[in-house]
Design a protein around this motif. Structure first.
Motif, PDB file in Angstrom:
ATOM      1  N   GLU A  60       0.829  -1.208   0.000  1.00  0.00           N
ATOM      2  CA  GLU A  60       0.000   0.000   0.000  1.00  0.00           C
ATOM      3  C   GLU A  60       0.867   1.262   0.000  1.00  0.00           C
ATOM      4  O   GLU A  60       0.474   2.299  -0.548  1.00  0.00           O
ATOM      5  CB  GLU A  60      -0.931   0.014   1.205  1.00  0.00           C
ATOM      6  N   THR A 116       3.192   1.160  -3.705  1.00  0.00           N
ATOM      7  CA  THR A 116       2.427   1.169  -4.950  1.00  0.00           C
ATOM      8  C   THR A 116       1.384   2.270  -4.982  1.00  0.00           C
ATOM      9  O   THR A 116       0.807   2.542  -6.033  1.00  0.00           O
ATOM     10  CB  THR A 116       1.757  -0.210  -5.156  1.00  0.00           C
ATOM     11  N   ALA A 117       1.141   2.931  -3.857  1.00  0.00           N
ATOM     12  CA  ALA A 117       0.123   3.988  -3.832  1.00  0.00           C
ATOM     13  C   ALA A 117       0.578   5.202  -3.025  1.00  0.00           C
ATOM     14  O   ALA A 117       0.881   6.254  -3.591  1.00  0.00           O
ATOM     15  CB  ALA A 117      -1.188   3.439  -3.275  1.00  0.00           C
ATOM     16  N   ASN A 164       0.233   4.371 -12.523  1.00  0.00           N
ATOM     17  CA  ASN A 164       0.043   4.233 -11.077  1.00  0.00           C
ATOM     18  C   ASN A 164      -1.245   3.469 -10.761  1.00  0.00           C
ATOM     19  O   ASN A 164      -1.262   2.568  -9.916  1.00  0.00           O
ATOM     20  CB  ASN A 164      -0.019   5.613 -10.417  1.00  0.00           C
ATOM     21  N   ILE A 165      -2.320   3.851 -11.413  1.00  0.00           N
ATOM     22  CA  ILE A 165      -3.615   3.212 -11.163  1.00  0.00           C
ATOM     23  C   ILE A 165      -3.574   1.750 -11.596  1.00  0.00           C
ATOM     24  O   ILE A 165      -3.999   0.853 -10.855  1.00  0.00           O
ATOM     25  CB  ILE A 165      -4.736   3.974 -11.887  1.00  0.00           C
ATOM     26  N   GLY A 224      -1.502  -0.480  -9.290  1.00  0.00           N
ATOM     27  CA  GLY A 224      -2.239  -0.866  -8.090  1.00  0.00           C
ATOM     28  C   GLY A 224      -3.164  -2.038  -8.355  1.00  0.00           C
ATOM     29  O   GLY A 224      -3.301  -2.942  -7.521  1.00  0.00           O
ATOM     30  N   ASP A 229     -10.009   3.262  -6.549  1.00  0.00           N
ATOM     31  CA  ASP A 229      -8.591   2.885  -6.589  1.00  0.00           C
ATOM     32  C   ASP A 229      -7.839   3.631  -5.499  1.00  0.00           C
ATOM     33  O   ASP A 229      -8.045   4.834  -5.286  1.00  0.00           O
ATOM     34  CB  ASP A 229      -7.988   3.235  -7.953  1.00  0.00           C
ATOM     35  N   LEU A 230      -6.938   2.932  -4.822  1.00  0.00           N
ATOM     36  CA  LEU A 230      -6.280   3.508  -3.652  1.00  0.00           C
ATOM     37  C   LEU A 230      -5.504   4.779  -3.995  1.00  0.00           C
ATOM     38  O   LEU A 230      -5.616   5.780  -3.285  1.00  0.00           O
ATOM     39  CB  LEU A 230      -5.350   2.466  -3.014  1.00  0.00           C
ATOM     40  N   TRP A 231      -4.708   4.765  -5.066  1.00  0.00           N
ATOM     41  CA  TRP A 231      -3.914   5.949  -5.389  1.00  0.00           C
ATOM     42  C   TRP A 231      -4.820   7.151  -5.637  1.00  0.00           C
ATOM     43  O   TRP A 231      -4.530   8.266  -5.190  1.00  0.00           O
ATOM     44  CB  TRP A 231      -3.044   5.698  -6.625  1.00  0.00           C
TER      45      TRP A 231
END
Length: 806
Positions: A434, A437-438, A524-525, A528, A575-577
């Motif tokens: 986490e 990557t984000a 980035n997305i 993830g 999505d986390l990012w």
């Protein structure tokens, strides 16, 4: 470690500004045992660095133990032990005041007890042990009690940190080492629970990028005054602690769909364009079942151990060394040398990604060699290996201190991390998926779309280079050197931490679309999803945070909340990012609650789970020296720059002054025929008024032309020699302009009810002019424009005053 420090003769800057002192929170030194550490964990001291220094005289001595014992006696029925007769009357008064302030309660448990005295005695014993080590670092025979057993910290000081991170944790030697799996805090979100990418029901990553991340053409600079060093150090640090690689062969494609008609990636509206991505390598033996899901690999050490400078494997480490005098390889110009493939030779494979990053690598190779040379000069009998390891140890400590005492407080706020209480073997320092990557990819939003080349006075010395043209161009430094780019990073505001990302990264990463170019936001997305990262709410729950029930709880920006809802539909599917960068920032930091929590957790574990962390291995004196070495100091020692602000992570110059007006004197008749002044300002002589106008501020000589007009075409009002008294009052609502060296108005300020104005959001260093806006309502006495030279981020121009006739 004293043997190490006695050989380090480099100077360090100890003077700090009030602002910097506030930001650099002093951390507790290690304690003598685990039990003592637990007692210290929640302590809040007046003298936080040295709680055992009860009388605050700058050293821990028997007098401190005696003071504690006397305090115990005063609280009970026993008579005080010993005598304080040698102290002066004032000293006794001071001591009594400290007792009333509970300075004698060393462990802060609410009472004076034998434990407090024992802590002082333990500190004395440790100091005695450290002071009686010879120059080679071994104990002087008979200097200490032969029956005294060494502490854990003492045994650690004689070890050398491994290159690959193994052996840091004695019981679990692989924890934090290179080529081990990333840690996963939240359960994976793989489509099949095993390895299939997440997010199949979400919009294309490029569609999300187009909707949320197109940057304002004028940019949005950081509202807290963070400089571009927030990205420069962030990227340099990131390349020390995590790297996920793609397989060298037979990699699985996970390409990003491009919306039909995308103006850059599908200009001919084919509907078939994609942005390529290869899935990350997974740890061997993982990804076989829902009970054994795929886990990605961290190819480098997790610890903050300078692996971007020294490497994470022995072959790389050896390839970087001269093997003479403990030095690392470097060119005559102080730059990174080339490897056999004509790439830059560095500890990390990403060193050439952009010229600012390459400059940071060169800086710390210089710092290592500077230290190695000084160690050699003081101890010429040392071997190459001994010099190399001692210089490496100091460089790593500097990197750790800069990270925890400068970078993280600047980014997250002063109190985002817990206080250090010593090494804990039960802490896993591994990098969380986490995080890598984000959350720690927040830095992509902070880059400006171009790099400036700035001299020591803060002025540009060459044309800007587009970020898109600065990728993989290390040869550029052969012409410019690293100084102008490091000065740029310290003298330019970063972009705000948000979802907006400049075109060089969002549309032209590593080349134009269709010719090798990428969209970093889409990557980035998609990365993830490749890693099976859980959605924003699931991650928040895993980190102990409350989940969001609606999009407007994530952000107070109604338009952004609406866009998120349109894209995702469900608040539990973000999505986390995207989610962490959409969040409103915390009160004291530049990130939202989720990113702040993830980053704080990671760096606490990197600190607490590192047996070689500098506060756990160095003596008190060494720690003070390390913490008095800022990133500004490291730059100054290894470049020709000498005008940097003390805290290079902030660029916050200010320009301020007042505008005063000569008010008309109006009278009205009274019943007795006397005239009454309607104004009540102070009256001053007109000659004094003109002197004030001429001398106010740090102004340049504008002069007049032959027509009597000043440089901006305004004609000065003729003086009335008959009127010797001139009243002044604040001019409310006056408009002032800040003009850059190219004549562009970059900011406007309006005076308040006291006639005061301020410019406090200047984007970059350089030459400026402050001037009164043109108006028919007044004429400026003296000069109507004042020169300003902003050298660095701590410049504060006060008294930039104007006087006008209305």
């Amino acid at each position: 470690m004293d043997k190490l420090w006695n050989r380090w003769v480099g100077s360090s800057k100890s003077k700090r500004t009030k602002t910097q002192t506030r930001r650099m929170r002093r951390r507790r030194l290690r304690s003598e045992s685990l039990e003592t550490r637990k007692l210290l964990a929640a302590n809040l001291f007046h003298n936080e660095a040295f709680p055992e220094d009860v009388n605050e005289d700058g050293e821990v001595s028997a007098l401190d133990a005696l003071t504690v014992i006397n305090a115990m006696g005063e609280e009970g029925t026993a008579e005080p032990i010993g005598s304080l007769e040698p102290l002066s009357a004032q000293g006794n008064a001071d001591l009594q005041q400290r007792r009333r302030g509970r300075m004698t309660d060393v462990n802060n448990d609410g009472r004076n007890s034998a434990l407090d005295a024992l802590m002082v005695i333990n500190r004395l014993n440790r100091q005695r042990h450290e002071n009686n080590r010879d120059d080679a670092g071994t104990d002087v025979p008979g200097a200490d009690d032969p029956n005294e057993s060494p502490t854990d910290a003492d045994t650690t000081t004689d070890e050398i940190r491994s290159i690959d991170g193994t052996g840091n944790n004695v019981d679990n030697p692989d924890l934090g080492s290179a080529n081990t799996p990333l840690l996963r805090v939240a359960d994976n979100d793989y489509a099949d629970g095993i390895s299939e990418p997440a997010g199949a029901d979400r919009p294309s990553a490029r569609e999300i990028s187009n909707a949320l991340s197109a940057a304002d053409p004028d940019g949005t600079t950081n509202e807290r005054g963070l400089s571009s060093f927030v990205f420069a150090w962030g990227q340099f640090l990131d390349h020390d602690i995590d790297l996920s690689l793609e397989p060298e062969t037979n990699g699985e494609s996970f390409d990003i769909e491009v919306p039909a008609g995308d103006p850059l990636f599908d200009p001919f509206n084919t509907g078939e364009a994609t942005i390529h991505l290869t899935r990350s390598e997974i740890a061997e033996g993982t990804g076989t079942s829902v009970d054994n899901p795929a886990e990605q690999v961290n190819a480098i050490t997790a610890f903050i151990d300078g692996s971007q400078v020294y490497g994470s494997d022995q072959a790389t480490a050896d390839s970087l060394r001269e093997f003479v005098g403990g030095r690392l390889l470097i060119t005559e110009d102080g730059l990174l040398p080339n490897d056999d493939n004509q790439g830059v030779l560095a500890g990390d494979i990403r060193a050439a990604e952009n010229v600012v990053l390459t400059s940071m690598h060169a800086l710390f190779v210089r710092e290592h060699n500077r230290l190695a040379d000084e160690i050699t000069a003081k101890n010429p009998s040392l071997s190459d290996e001994e010099i190399y390891q001692e210089a490496r140890t100091i460089v790593i400590a500097e990197m750790q201190s800069i990270t925890y005492n400068e970078f993280l407080p600047a980014l997250l706020g002063d109190d985002a991390l817990s206080r250090y209480t010593g090494y804990d073997a039960n802490v896993d320092p591994s990098i969380a998926n986490e995080f890598s990557t984000a959350a720690f990819r927040f830095g992509h939003t902070t880059l400006n779309d171009s790099f400036r080349f700035v001299d020591d006075d803060g002025n540009e010395i060459a044309d800007d280079v587009s970020l898109a043209n600065a990728f993989f161009q290390p040869e550029m430094l052969e012409e410019t050197g690293i100084d102008p780019l490091l000065k740029y990073a310290a003298s330019t505001l970063s972009q705000e931490v948000d979802l907006e990302v400049v075109d060089s990264l969002r549309n032209f990463l590593f080349g134009p679309p269709g010719a090798g170019g990428f969209d970093l936001i889409s990557l980035n997305i998609q990365r993830g999803r490749d890693h099976g990262l859980a959605d924003l709410n699931s991650v928040r729950e895993a980190y102990g945070l409350e989940t969001y029930e609606s999009f407007d709880q994530i952000t107070s920006d109604a338009n952004l909340a609406s866009e998120l809802e349109s894209l995702y539909g469900d608040v539990n599917n973000i999505d986390l990012w995207v989610g962490i960068l959409a969040e409103d920032h915390t009160e004291n930091g530049s990130l939202g609650e989720t990113a702040t929590t993830i980053i704080a957790d990671q760096f606490e574990r990197l600190r607490d789970g590192d047996r070689f962390y500098y506060e756990n291995t160095m003596s008190d004196r060494e720690i003070r020296e390390i913490e008095n070495t800022t990133l500004s100091d490291v730059i100054a020692r290894n470049t020709n720059l000498n005008s940097l602000q003390d805290d290079v992570f902030f660029f916050s110059p200010e320009i301020s002054g007042t505008v005063m007006a000569q008010a008309s004197t109006t009278t009205t008749s009274t019943s007795d025929g006397e005239g009454e002044d309607l104004f009540a300002p102070t009256l001053i002589e007109e000659d004094a008024l003109e002197t004030l106008a001429r001398d106010s501020g740090r102004q340049r000589d504008q002069g007049q032309d032959a027509s009597g007009r000043n440089d901006r075409g305004q004609k000065d009002r003729p003086r009335d020699d008959g009127d010797r008294d001139t009243p002044l009052e604040p001019m409310v609502g006056a408009v002032l302009e800040l003009v850059d060296g190219e004549g562009t108005v970059v900011d406007v300020a309006i005076t308040d009810e006291m006639g005061r104005y301020r410019f406090d959001s200047v984007d970059e260093s350089g030459t400026y002019v402050v001037r009164m806006a043109l108006s028919d309502d007044y004429v400026v006495l003296g000069n109507d424009a004042l020169d300003v030279q902003l050298n660095n981020g701590e410049e504060n121009y006060r008294g930039m005053d104007f006087v006008v006739l209305v």
